[in-house]
Motif scaffolding. Structure first.
Motif, short mmCIF file in Angstrom:
data_model
loop_
_atom_site.label_atom_id
_atom_site.label_comp_id
_atom_site.label_asym_id
_atom_site.label_seq_id
_atom_site.Cartn_x
_atom_site.Cartn_y
_atom_site.Cartn_z
N ASP A 77 -4.43 -10.17 -1.10
CA ASP A 77 -5.79 -10.61 -0.81
C ASP A 77 -6.27 -9.92 0.46
O ASP A 77 -5.78 -10.21 1.56
CB ASP A 77 -5.84 -12.13 -0.65
N LEU A 78 -7.21 -8.99 0.31
CA LEU A 78 -7.69 -8.20 1.45
C LEU A 78 -8.31 -9.08 2.53
O LEU A 78 -8.30 -8.71 3.71
CB LEU A 78 -8.72 -7.17 0.98
N LEU A 79 -8.84 -10.23 2.14
CA LEU A 79 -9.55 -11.06 3.10
C LEU A 79 -8.63 -11.94 3.92
O LEU A 79 -9.08 -12.59 4.88
CB LEU A 79 -10.59 -11.92 2.37
N SER A 80 -7.36 -12.00 3.56
CA SER A 80 -6.42 -12.83 4.33
C SER A 80 -5.26 -12.03 4.91
O SER A 80 -4.39 -12.60 5.58
CB SER A 80 -5.87 -13.95 3.44
N LEU A 81 -5.22 -10.72 4.67
CA LEU A 81 -4.15 -9.89 5.22
C LEU A 81 -4.28 -9.78 6.74
O LEU A 81 -5.39 -9.75 7.28
CB LEU A 81 -4.20 -8.49 4.62
N PRO A 82 -3.15 -9.71 7.45
CA PRO A 82 -3.24 -9.43 8.89
C PRO A 82 -3.80 -8.02 9.12
O PRO A 82 -3.70 -7.14 8.26
CB PRO A 82 -1.79 -9.54 9.36
N GLU A 83 -4.35 -7.82 10.29
CA GLU A 83 -5.03 -6.56 10.60
C GLU A 83 -4.11 -5.36 10.45
O GLU A 83 -4.51 -4.31 9.96
CB GLU A 83 -5.60 -6.61 12.03
N ARG A 84 -2.85 -5.50 10.83
CA ARG A 84 -1.91 -4.38 10.75
C ARG A 84 -1.71 -3.95 9.30
O ARG A 84 -1.69 -2.75 8.99
CB ARG A 84 -0.58 -4.77 11.39
N ALA A 85 -1.57 -4.92 8.39
CA ALA A 85 -1.38 -4.60 6.97
C ALA A 85 -2.65 -4.01 6.38
O ALA A 85 -2.59 -3.08 5.56
CB ALA A 85 -0.97 -5.85 6.21
N LEU A 86 -3.81 -4.51 6.80
CA LEU A 86 -5.08 -4.00 6.28
C LEU A 86 -5.32 -2.57 6.75
O LEU A 86 -5.86 -1.74 6.02
CB LEU A 86 -6.21 -4.92 6.71
N ARG A 87 -4.88 -2.28 7.97
CA ARG A 87 -5.07 -0.93 8.52
C ARG A 87 -4.31 0.11 7.69
O ARG A 87 -4.74 1.25 7.54
CB ARG A 87 -4.61 -0.91 9.97
N ALA A 88 -3.18 -0.31 7.13
CA ALA A 88 -2.40 0.61 6.30
C ALA A 88 -3.08 0.87 4.96
O ALA A 88 -2.84 1.90 4.32
CB ALA A 88 -1.00 0.03 6.08
N ILE A 89 -3.94 -0.06 4.52
CA ILE A 89 -4.65 0.09 3.25
C ILE A 89 -5.89 0.95 3.41
O ILE A 89 -6.22 1.78 2.56
CB ILE A 89 -5.00 -1.30 2.69
N ARG A 90 -6.60 0.76 4.54
CA ARG A 90 -7.83 1.52 4.79
C ARG A 90 -7.51 3.02 4.85
O ARG A 90 -6.66 3.46 5.61
CB ARG A 90 -8.47 1.10 6.11
N GLY A 91 -8.21 3.79 4.06
CA GLY A 91 -8.03 5.23 4.06
C GLY A 91 -6.95 5.70 3.12
O GLY A 91 -7.01 6.82 2.63
N LYS A 92 -5.91 4.87 2.88
CA LYS A 92 -4.81 5.28 2.02
C LYS A 92 -4.99 4.76 0.59
O LYS A 92 -4.98 5.53 -0.36
CB LYS A 92 -3.48 4.80 2.58
N GLU A 93 -5.19 3.45 0.44
CA GLU A 93 -5.39 2.89 -0.90
C GLU A 93 -6.87 2.68 -1.21
O GLU A 93 -7.29 2.79 -2.37
CB GLU A 93 -4.64 1.57 -1.03
N ILE A 94 -7.65 2.35 -0.19
CA ILE A 94 -9.10 2.19 -0.34
C ILE A 94 -9.78 3.05 0.71
O ILE A 94 -9.51 2.88 1.91
CB ILE A 94 -9.55 0.72 -0.18
#
Length: 537
Positions: A77-94
């Motif tokens: 769930d992108l809206l509940s992930l911690p910032e560190r985990a979301l940062r790994a998704i930005r640019g790489k998966e989305i």
């Protein structure tokens, strides 16, 4: 729904306690192209930014579940992930392509360095390998001389090249989902078609899903598989493009689809001499440095407009169409007496005289409406000062009460009245919407009773519904006042709706001219055919 790459449920976004996105639901399957359409302020961009939690100071709730990327991996769930985990998704998966690449790209770094940074961060590539990969990505997007362009700064690239560089950066890590926010709005029709073809090709090559945000319905027809229509933070209708556009169910969807410009051109009255504006052999050039030793002794020359001939009679609209850099705006500035030019240029039988007081009378005959009303209206001036400014120059004999009365009459003529806007004259531009600001700009031009308006891309910054309203206003004013228009645009549909005559420009030269419908329906020059084909799609 279990096969969805991204499943959004009950997404709500609020700023300062005011909710702007109201519990929307949608999903995107792997490899699918979903268009999110609506007018400015409908919540499209905020929705996309909120998925990656990039909306500043926003309170976001609901769920945005991204399918797992590895075997056996569950959704996150992108809206509940911690910032560190979301940062790994930005640019790489989305990844995301922003609307205006000039502001999204860092002006202090070369394009190649900015693309390489993504690869170094997410792929852990060494600096040299990342730079080589960046050059290859630029080549994949069709940028000529990718090695040289990789060393260029954003301001050294054209609009289309900057957008291609943004796409290269977004696709650097082969994301599974691409968020494209108005990726072609600021581009010419031919460049727009090229970018769409590039996105479709890359999307198919990488089996990437795309969420494209736009108010351009022609783009949706050409590009998307499904469409979701947003109004005031709600998704009011969604389905396949053919189903929604073929049989729209919601009134707002029907309103958007019916917003295509409608041709309503009054007949041109019997021509009287002299014409309102006439040019013969109009030529505009600029000095440029010459390479080598010769540059020490003599400047070179860049010709922006080559020997242009045209004529505008009373009550007639001449459309000037072409891509950015074709010379359209230069021609308009010369017509307004703001550029030195060769050849002959007559306004109501009189010629511009450099620095002479006689020019003031000619300037009253010609007024201009610019592309972006927000930047062309002073934020420090009230509506009364903005609209009445021309009277202080051209009718200094009027007292304050007379100027105020004329200002109110001009505003009423463009559909702005004190009944709708209390204390109208004391307001500032930021208190109005984009379409209302353009009406203010038109009122400012009309208050001195000109014979001709130069319209420089007057609707390109507006939503389709507002564009239709502004064009209808200009058509009404032409019928009632007998105004002539010099209409500068790259939008073929606006030319079709407004123009009696049209000239097609490329690289400063007029390639084709004639009656608007004849030129658009049966273009003879290959470049005109290309423009019309790109607009029709």
């Amino acid at each position: 729904m279990s096969a969805a790459l991204l499943e959004v449920q009950g997404l709500r976004v609020a700023f300062g306690g005011k909710e702007v996105v109201h519990g929307i639901d949608f999903s995107i399957a792997p490899g699918e192209k979903l268009a999110l359409v609506g007018e400015s302020g409908s919540g499209k961009t905020v929705t996309a930014l909120s998925l990656l939690r990039l909306a500043l100071n926003a309170d976001v709730s609901g769920h945005a579940r991204l399918a797992g990327s590895g075997e056996g991996a569950g959704p996150r769930d992108l809206l509940s992930l911690p910032e560190r985990a979301l940062r790994a998704i930005r640019g790489k998966e989305i990844a995301m392509i922003f609307q205006e690449p000039m502001t999204a790209l860092n002006a202090l770094y070369t394009v190649g360095d900015q693309i390489a940074e993504v690869l170094e961060l997410h792929e852990a590539l060494p600096k040299r390998a990342a730079h080589e990969a960046a050059v290859q990505l630029l080549a994949d997007t069709g940028i000529p001389e990718p090695q040289r362009r990789a060393r260029a700064f954003p301001h050294q690239l054209s609009g289309g090249q900057r957008q291609r560089a943004m796409i290269a950066m977004a696709l650097a890590c082969k994301p599974r989902l691409l968020l494209a926010d108005e990726p072609t709005t600021a581009l010419d029709v031919t460049v727009r078609a090229q970018i769409l073809e590039l996105l479709a090709e890359l999307q198919d090559k990488h089996r990437m899903a795309v969420l494209i945000i736009t108010h351009d319905l022609n783009l949706v027809r050409r590009f998307a598989d499904r469409v979701a229509v947003m109004e005031d933070g709600h998704i009011v209708e969604q389905g396949t493009v053919g189903g929604v556009f073929g049989a729209p169910q919601h009134p707002y969807t029907r309103k958007l689809i019916d917003s295509r410009p409608v041709r309503d051109v009054p007949p041109v009255p019997a021509q009287q001499e002299p014409p309102v504006l006439e040019a013969q052999g109009l030529r505009v050039s600029y000095p440029v440095p010459r390479p080598g030793l010769a540059g020490w002794f003599r400047k070179g020359e860049f010709v922006a407009v080559h020997d242009a001939d045209f004529r505008i009679g009373q009550g007639e609209t001449l459309g000037v169409v072409g891509e950015s850099g074709s010379g359209k705006s230069t021609l308009a500035l010369a017509a307004l007496g703001l550029l030195k030019h060769g050849g002959t240029l007559g306004v109501a039988g009189h010629r511009w005289n450099a620095g002479r007081a006689s020019n003031r009378a000619l300037r009253r005959q010609m007024q201009v409406v610019f592309q972006d009303p927000f930047s062309s209206l002073s934020p420090r001036m009230t509506v009364e000062q903005i609209v009445g400014e021309g009277l202080t120059v051209h009718s200094p004999e009027l007292d304050v009460a007379a100027r105020r009365s004329r200002a109110l009459a001009a505003l009423a003529d463009v559909g702005l009245g004190e009944a709708q806007f209390p204390s109208l004259l004391d307001r500032y531009p930021h208190e109005f919407s984009g379409g209302q600001r353009q009406r203010l700009a038109i009122a400012r031009a009309l208050i001195v009773d000109p014979r001709l308006l130069v319209l420089d891309e007057p609707t390109s910054a507006l939503d389709v519904t507002i564009q239709k309203q502004v064009l209808a206003l200009l058509q009404r004013l032409q019928r009632e006042r007998g105004l002539s228009y010099l209409l500068i645009t790259h939008d073929v549909e606006v030319i079709r709706a407004m123009a009696h005559q049209v000239i097609v420009m490329k690289d400063g030269a007029i390639l084709e001219s004639g009656a608007a419908l004849r030129v658009l329906d049966a273009p003879e020059h290959p470049y005109t055919q290309k423009l019309v084909a790109a607009a029709v799609g």
